[in-house]
Design a protein around this motif. Structure first.
Motif, PDB file in Angstrom:
ATOM      1  N   ASN A  89      -7.566  -1.558   6.234  1.00  0.00           N
ATOM      2  CA  ASN A  89      -6.272  -0.951   5.937  1.00  0.00           C
ATOM      3  C   ASN A  89      -6.405   0.510   5.507  1.00  0.00           C
ATOM      4  O   ASN A  89      -5.475   1.301   5.663  1.00  0.00           O
ATOM      5  CB  ASN A  89      -5.502  -1.756   4.883  1.00  0.00           C
ATOM      6  CG  ASN A  89      -6.271  -1.943   3.584  1.00  0.00           C
ATOM      7  OD1 ASN A  89      -7.238  -1.241   3.295  1.00  0.00           O
ATOM      8  ND2 ASN A  89      -5.843  -2.915   2.788  1.00  0.00           N
ATOM      9  N   ALA A  93      -4.012   3.546   6.738  1.00  0.00           N
ATOM     10  CA  ALA A  93      -3.275   4.373   5.777  1.00  0.00           C
ATOM     11  C   ALA A  93      -3.656   5.843   5.937  1.00  0.00           C
ATOM     12  O   ALA A  93      -2.797   6.733   5.848  1.00  0.00           O
ATOM     13  CB  ALA A  93      -3.564   3.894   4.357  1.00  0.00           C
ATOM     14  N   MET A  98      -1.569   9.364   4.511  1.00  0.00           N
ATOM     15  CA  MET A  98      -2.385   9.542   3.307  1.00  0.00           C
ATOM     16  C   MET A  98      -3.141  10.867   3.344  1.00  0.00           C
ATOM     17  O   MET A  98      -3.189  11.608   2.350  1.00  0.00           O
ATOM     18  CB  MET A  98      -3.387   8.395   3.156  1.00  0.00           C
ATOM     19  CG  MET A  98      -4.296   8.551   1.930  1.00  0.00           C
ATOM     20  SD  MET A  98      -5.847   7.641   2.056  1.00  0.00           S
ATOM     21  CE  MET A  98      -5.263   5.970   2.006  1.00  0.00           C
ATOM     22  N   TYR A 156      -2.382   1.242  -4.145  1.00  0.00           N
ATOM     23  CA  TYR A 156      -1.099   1.906  -3.895  1.00  0.00           C
ATOM     24  C   TYR A 156      -0.778   2.938  -4.971  1.00  0.00           C
ATOM     25  O   TYR A 156       0.061   3.828  -4.753  1.00  0.00           O
ATOM     26  CB  TYR A 156       0.025   0.857  -3.781  1.00  0.00           C
ATOM     27  CG  TYR A 156       0.783   0.567  -5.053  1.00  0.00           C
ATOM     28  CD1 TYR A 156       1.984   1.222  -5.335  1.00  0.00           C
ATOM     29  CD2 TYR A 156       0.315  -0.370  -5.974  1.00  0.00           C
ATOM     30  CE1 TYR A 156       2.688   0.950  -6.513  1.00  0.00           C
ATOM     31  CE2 TYR A 156       1.007  -0.647  -7.138  1.00  0.00           C
ATOM     32  CZ  TYR A 156       2.195   0.020  -7.401  1.00  0.00           C
ATOM     33  OH  TYR A 156       2.886  -0.242  -8.562  1.00  0.00           O
ATOM     34  N   GLN A 217       1.031  -1.505   9.620  1.00  0.00           N
ATOM     35  CA  GLN A 217       1.225  -0.118   9.204  1.00  0.00           C
ATOM     36  C   GLN A 217       2.242   0.587  10.093  1.00  0.00           C
ATOM     37  O   GLN A 217       3.061   1.377   9.612  1.00  0.00           O
ATOM     38  CB  GLN A 217      -0.103   0.623   9.236  1.00  0.00           C
ATOM     39  CG  GLN A 217      -0.004   2.079   8.786  1.00  0.00           C
ATOM     40  CD  GLN A 217       0.443   2.225   7.342  1.00  0.00           C
ATOM     41  OE1 GLN A 217      -0.341   2.075   6.420  1.00  0.00           O
ATOM     42  NE2 GLN A 217       1.720   2.508   7.140  1.00  0.00           N
ATOM     43  N   TYR A 221       5.608   2.094   8.669  1.00  0.00           N
ATOM     44  CA  TYR A 221       5.889   3.515   8.856  1.00  0.00           C
ATOM     45  C   TYR A 221       7.308   3.714   9.388  1.00  0.00           C
ATOM     46  O   TYR A 221       7.995   4.674   9.022  1.00  0.00           O
ATOM     47  CB  TYR A 221       4.882   4.123   9.827  1.00  0.00           C
ATOM     48  CG  TYR A 221       4.986   5.626   9.960  1.00  0.00           C
ATOM     49  CD1 TYR A 221       4.324   6.455   9.062  1.00  0.00           C
ATOM     50  CD2 TYR A 221       5.739   6.213  10.977  1.00  0.00           C
ATOM     51  CE1 TYR A 221       4.414   7.838   9.172  1.00  0.00           C
ATOM     52  CE2 TYR A 221       5.841   7.588  11.099  1.00  0.00           C
ATOM     53  CZ  TYR A 221       5.177   8.395  10.188  1.00  0.00           C
ATOM     54  OH  TYR A 221       5.279   9.754  10.291  1.00  0.00           O
ATOM     55  N   TRP A 233       2.386   4.276   3.690  1.00  0.00           N
ATOM     56  CA  TRP A 233       0.983   3.858   3.573  1.00  0.00           C
ATOM     57  C   TRP A 233       0.713   3.173   2.240  1.00  0.00           C
ATOM     58  O   TRP A 233      -0.190   2.328   2.138  1.00  0.00           O
ATOM     59  CB  TRP A 233       0.034   5.035   3.781  1.00  0.00           C
ATOM     60  CG  TRP A 233       0.102   6.147   2.773  1.00  0.00           C
ATOM     61  CD1 TRP A 233       0.833   7.292   2.872  1.00  0.00           C
ATOM     62  CD2 TRP A 233      -0.597   6.212   1.521  1.00  0.00           C
ATOM     63  NE1 TRP A 233       0.645   8.084   1.762  1.00  0.00           N
ATOM     64  CE2 TRP A 233      -0.241   7.450   0.915  1.00  0.00           C
ATOM     65  CE3 TRP A 233      -1.483   5.374   0.849  1.00  0.00           C
ATOM     66  CZ2 TRP A 233      -0.741   7.844  -0.322  1.00  0.00           C
ATOM     67  CZ3 TRP A 233      -1.981   5.768  -0.378  1.00  0.00           C
ATOM     68  CH2 TRP A 233      -1.614   6.976  -0.964  1.00  0.00           C
ATOM     69  N   ARG A 234       1.476   3.482   1.203  1.00  0.00           N
ATOM     70  CA  ARG A 234       1.307   2.797  -0.079  1.00  0.00           C
ATOM     71  C   ARG A 234       1.836   1.360   0.003  1.00  0.00           C
ATOM     72  O   ARG A 234       1.267   0.444  -0.609  1.00  0.00           O
ATOM     73  CB  ARG A 234       2.020   3.565  -1.184  1.00  0.00           C
ATOM     74  CG  ARG A 234       1.434   4.957  -1.462  1.00  0.00           C
ATOM     75  CD  ARG A 234       2.101   5.623  -2.645  1.00  0.00           C
ATOM     76  NE  ARG A 234       1.653   6.997  -2.842  1.00  0.00           N
ATOM     77  CZ  ARG A 234       0.595   7.348  -3.563  1.00  0.00           C
ATOM     78  NH1 ARG A 234      -0.134   6.414  -4.168  1.00  0.00           N
ATOM     79  NH2 ARG A 234       0.259   8.620  -3.694  1.00  0.00           N
TER      80      ARG A 234
END
Length: 508
Positions: A89, A93, A98, A156, A217, A221, A233-234
């Protein structure tokens, strides 16, 4: 005189009768050997090749195997799915906001996140797999799962690289129990002819975890960006933690431990006894104990060195990071959206899925893993040669990135090989599985930092990353195709000779 002649004739008649009876026993199966009505005859041809059980398996034993597949294999797959979801992951992210939000990129932060994860794996794997021989798997594996998932949740809140490094180390430390621990447990239950395809399904679940992480993801998003005042992404780390909770609960309730310690509620007494008999018939009855002798048994064995070298070569091909490098390549060319960058690399997982199923079946049926490893290694060598050249059409690079999905079959093949060759020494088998994981992770740390730093992706021209990895692909192909089979034949022959001489001395 006549009496003695009669005696001779009677003796000759008895000898003839014994000879006839002996010939009859050779050509006619006894009642115990004759297949019963509920045991099918061995199957040949295509139907026999794709049979899920051994030919001649009784209805009762099929029911036992079905229960193992349903409970043991299902939890193994779910746990490994979560493991790879949480392992990969970070790269999803990274390419989904990120890097830009936290100002990462120039300092190889992604590579260091992988490095700290691998350090945790190195420390944890051998210790975790010795613990599993003492603490029951249905408690130990779910405990590790929920612990590393908590550390994933804390990601996160991270805003600095150092926070990611610390949490990634803790995640790797507890995730290290998953692959060797589950592989060890599968080896406690399944026969040699059943193990490769089950191990393949188990590892496939990790591939699905990689794929699902990309899909999740991409969906986050599109749908969760900015929700709750947080970037998408968190949210990925939060959702990954939530998914892990029911899996851990399922493991505590339904994982069957090992045949000699099981108290599984879904197995009856006959099934528990038969499970023990199946493994003992394979020569894997549990022997040895966790004491000081374990070090001599392990480090004087051929398995610890042979398979550790094989897994180290596999790790040094960087195959397990190709999906990450593919995503970085798609981002670098600038032609793809963020959802596409997350979704397209999952095609590697689809290839991995098909390859593992195919190679698992072939290895089980031919009873040899060397030829399978050789064939897959040749495909990998072609892909890495294209990456080394690099100055090829974009379509060919895309094709080779996706084709590298064949790399994953080495993991279940090597794991099954260890389970088969270590026999009933459960501590040696467990330690070898954990130790070879640690060795592979230890070697990957400097190799990835020096040859595959994220700031040099995707070409890695200055560090000659793809060329150096090609060398290890060739070495892996030769070692697993010829080296390990040679060692196994040589040392197993020596073991049989020693056993024969010991029996002869006792008889004398």
């Amino acid at each position: 005189m006549s009496a003695s002649i009669d005696d001779i004739q009677v003796a000759k008649t008895a000898q003839v009768a014994q000879s006839v009876a002996a010939e009859s026993q050779k050509t006619t199966p006894s009642d115990s050997a004759r297949p019963s009505a509920d045991i099918p005859a061995p199957e040949n041809g295509i139907s026999g090749f794709f049979h899920w059980h051994e030919p001649g398996c009784s209805a009762e034993e099929k029911r036992l195997i079905f229960k193992l597949d349903w409970f043991l294999l299902s939890y193994s797959c779910l746990c490994f799915f979560i493991k790879y979801l949480d392992q990969t992951n970070i790269s999803n992210a990274y390419v989904s906001g990120m890097q830009e939000e936290l100002g990462f990129g120039a300092g190889n932060e992604l590579s260091w996140m992988n490095t700290f994860f691998n350090v945790g794996m190195i420390i944890g794997a051998p210790v975790a797999n010795l613990i599993i021989t003492v603490i029951r798997p249905r408690f130990w594996l779910p405990f590790c799962l929920i612990t590393w998932s908590l550390f994933v949740l804390f990601l996160y809140k991270c805003n600095t690289a150092e926070q990611f490094y610390g949490l990634r180390f803790c995640i790797g430390l507890f995730e290290s129990a998953a692959w060797p621990g589950i592989t060890y447990t599968l080896g406690c239950w399944y026969r040699k002819s059943e193990l490769a395809r089950r191990s393949a399904l188990f590892v496939i679940s990790g591939v699905l975890g990689q794929m699902f992480s990309g899909y999740l993801q991409a969906a986050l998003y599109s749908g969760m960006e900015g929700k709750g005042g947080m970037s998408a992404w968190r949210w990925l780390f939060i959702f990954d933690f939530v998914i892990s909770i029911p899996v851990a609960i399922y493991g505590v309730l339904c994982y069957p431990d090992t045949p000699h310690t099981t108290g599984a509620w879904y197995l009856n007494e006959w099934e528990r006894n038969r499970a023990r008999e199946r493994i003992e018939e394979e020569g894997r009855k549990p022997v040895g104990k966790l004491d000081l002798s374990v070090f001599k048994r392990i480090f004087t064995s051929w398995q610890i060195y042979t398979f550790s070298l094989g897994y180290a070569l596999w790790s040094l091909t960087i195959g397990s990071y190709v999906m990450q490098y593919f995503a970085l390549y798609l981002k670098a060319v600038g032609w793809f959206s963020v959802p596409q960058i997350n979704n397209i690399p999952t095609a590697i997982g689809a290839v991995n899925f098909c390859t593992m199923l195919t190679t698992g079946y072939v290895a089980d049926k031919i009873g040899r893993r060397g030829p399978v490893c050789l064939a897959v290694g040749l495909i990998l060598a072609f892909c890495w040669a294209v990456f080394t050249a690099w100055d090829v059409p974009h379509g060919l690079r895309m094709f080779c990135f996706i084709l590298t999905g064949v790399y994953g079959c080495f993991t279940p093949l090597l794991a099954g090989w260890v389970n088969e060759s270590c026999g009933g020494d459960q501590q040696k088998r467990a330690f070898v599985l954990g130790f070879m994981t640690s060795v592979g992770s230890a070697l990957v740390i400097p190799f990835q930092q020096l040859q595959f730093p994220s700031s040099q992706a995707p070409h890695f021209a200055e560090t000659h990353g793809w060329a150096s990895a090609l060398v290890f692909v060739v070495a892996l192909t030769l070692w697993t195709g010829f080296g390990i089979p040679f060692c196994q034949k040589k040392f197993m022959k020596q073991v049989r000779t020693d056993e024969y001489e010991s029996e002869a001395e006792i008889g004398a």
